[in-house]
Structure formats: C-alpha cells, structure tokens
Design a protein around this motif. Structure first.
Motif, PDB file in Angstrom:
ATOM      1  N   ALA A 179       0.832  -1.206   0.000  1.00  0.00           N
ATOM      2  CA  ALA A 179       0.000   0.000   0.000  1.00  0.00           C
ATOM      3  C   ALA A 179       0.868   1.258   0.000  1.00  0.00           C
ATOM      4  O   ALA A 179       0.564   2.225  -0.712  1.00  0.00           O
ATOM      5  N   ILE A 180       1.939   1.233   0.759  1.00  0.00           N
ATOM      6  CA  ILE A 180       2.843   2.390   0.803  1.00  0.00           C
ATOM      7  C   ILE A 180       3.494   2.590  -0.562  1.00  0.00           C
ATOM      8  O   ILE A 180       3.573   3.719  -1.067  1.00  0.00           O
ATOM      9  N   GLU A 181       3.947   1.501  -1.173  1.00  0.00           N
ATOM     10  CA  GLU A 181       4.561   1.608  -2.503  1.00  0.00           C
ATOM     11  C   GLU A 181       3.567   2.152  -3.521  1.00  0.00           C
ATOM     12  O   GLU A 181       3.925   2.953  -4.385  1.00  0.00           O
ATOM     13  N   ALA A 182       2.304   1.748  -3.414  1.00  0.00           N
ATOM     14  CA  ALA A 182       1.280   2.229  -4.337  1.00  0.00           C
ATOM     15  C   ALA A 182       1.042   3.725  -4.181  1.00  0.00           C
ATOM     16  O   ALA A 182       0.664   4.405  -5.145  1.00  0.00           O
ATOM     17  N   MET A 183       1.265   4.251  -2.985  1.00  0.00           N
ATOM     18  CA  MET A 183       1.076   5.690  -2.743  1.00  0.00           C
ATOM     19  C   MET A 183       2.078   6.537  -3.506  1.00  0.00           C
ATOM     20  O   MET A 183       1.865   7.737  -3.688  1.00  0.00           O
ATOM     21  N   THR A 184       3.179   5.947  -3.932  1.00  0.00           N
ATOM     22  CA  THR A 184       4.195   6.707  -4.655  1.00  0.00           C
ATOM     23  C   THR A 184       3.832   6.875  -6.122  1.00  0.00           C
ATOM     24  O   THR A 184       4.555   7.538  -6.859  1.00  0.00           O
ATOM     25  N   ASN A 185       2.744   6.248  -6.545  1.00  0.00           N
ATOM     26  CA  ASN A 185       2.261   6.364  -7.921  1.00  0.00           C
ATOM     27  C   ASN A 185       3.330   6.079  -8.958  1.00  0.00           C
ATOM     28  O   ASN A 185       3.565   6.859  -9.876  1.00  0.00           O
ATOM     29  N   GLY A 186       4.018   4.946  -8.773  1.00  0.00           N
ATOM     30  CA  GLY A 186       5.012   4.537  -9.772  1.00  0.00           C
ATOM     31  C   GLY A 186       6.345   5.215  -9.641  1.00  0.00           C
ATOM     32  O   GLY A 186       7.182   5.114 -10.526  1.00  0.00           O
ATOM     33  N   ALA A 187       6.568   5.925  -8.548  1.00  0.00           N
ATOM     34  CA  ALA A 187       7.880   6.554  -8.352  1.00  0.00           C
ATOM     35  C   ALA A 187       8.942   5.473  -8.195  1.00  0.00           C
ATOM     36  O   ALA A 187       8.640   4.284  -8.118  1.00  0.00           O
ATOM     37  N   ASP A 188      10.152   5.864  -8.127  1.00  0.00           N
ATOM     38  CA  ASP A 188      11.316   4.971  -8.108  1.00  0.00           C
ATOM     39  C   ASP A 188      11.277   3.937  -7.006  1.00  0.00           C
ATOM     40  O   ASP A 188      11.856   2.878  -7.127  1.00  0.00           O
ATOM     41  N   ASN A 189      10.603   4.189  -5.874  1.00  0.00           N
ATOM     42  CA  ASN A 189      10.559   3.285  -4.712  1.00  0.00           C
ATOM     43  C   ASN A 189      11.900   3.039  -4.086  1.00  0.00           C
ATOM     44  O   ASN A 189      12.140   1.988  -3.494  1.00  0.00           O
ATOM     45  N   GLY A 190      12.829   3.974  -4.230  1.00  0.00           N
ATOM     46  CA  GLY A 190      14.091   3.892  -3.504  1.00  0.00           C
ATOM     47  C   GLY A 190      15.173   3.097  -4.171  1.00  0.00           C
ATOM     48  O   GLY A 190      16.235   2.894  -3.587  1.00  0.00           O
TER      49      GLY A 190
END
Length: 96
Positions: free
Chosen positions: A83-94
C-alpha cells in the motif's frame, strides 16, 4: 517468488510472542542515529544511519528520527508495504 505480506508476518511474529505483524509494531528513535522496534518481550534493531558517512552527524540523526516517524505513521495506519509503494504512484521506490 515472494510470499504474501500476511504470510511473512505470521512466520515472523511468533518469534516475538504474538501474532501481530511486525510491520504494525511501534518503532522508537533512540535520540541519535538508530531506530528500534518495541516488541512484547524485547526491542529489536530496525534501522541505523550510523554508517551513512556522506551525511553529517546532524543529518544522520534527522534521518533516524524520520524513519521512526514514518514507520509509526504506517504502523498506526496499518498500511502494508504494498500500500505504501502504491502511494508513490510509480515513483522509483528507492532503487539505487
């Protein structure tokens, strides 16, 4: 193949004496450069900024404090990692 988060949580939680997923446990900032999970029988190291040598001492302290604050926000909200990863809307995710 990755395991579903709830299956991983059920596997890990019994080591600490309860069935609550580790992701939902509160974290405590030590006031310096590390973050610990507050578990029922003990506390466990979660993260440290101690070895981030390209950061100043003040920056490492702020990073550890932020990790604890964000962990506790997610835990209190019972957000899964997905859910947290989905909140980034496809951003790099670190990824680096």
């Amino acid at each position: 193949m990755t395991q579903p988060a709830d299956q991983v949580a059920r596997t890990l939680a019994p080591r600490r004496g309860d069935n609550e997923p580790v992701e939902f446990k509160p974290a405590a900032w030590d006031g310096h450069r590390s973050v610990r999970l507050a578990l029922s029988q003990s506390d466990v190291g979660l993260a440290t900024a101690t070895y981030s040598y390209n950061l100043t001492h003040e920056e490492r302290t702020r990073v550890a404090r932020r990790i604890a604050a964000l962990w506790n926000l997610a835990a209190a909200s019972q957000w899964s990692t997905e859910a947290i990863e989905a909140m980034t809307n496809g951003a790099d995710n670190g990824s680096v």
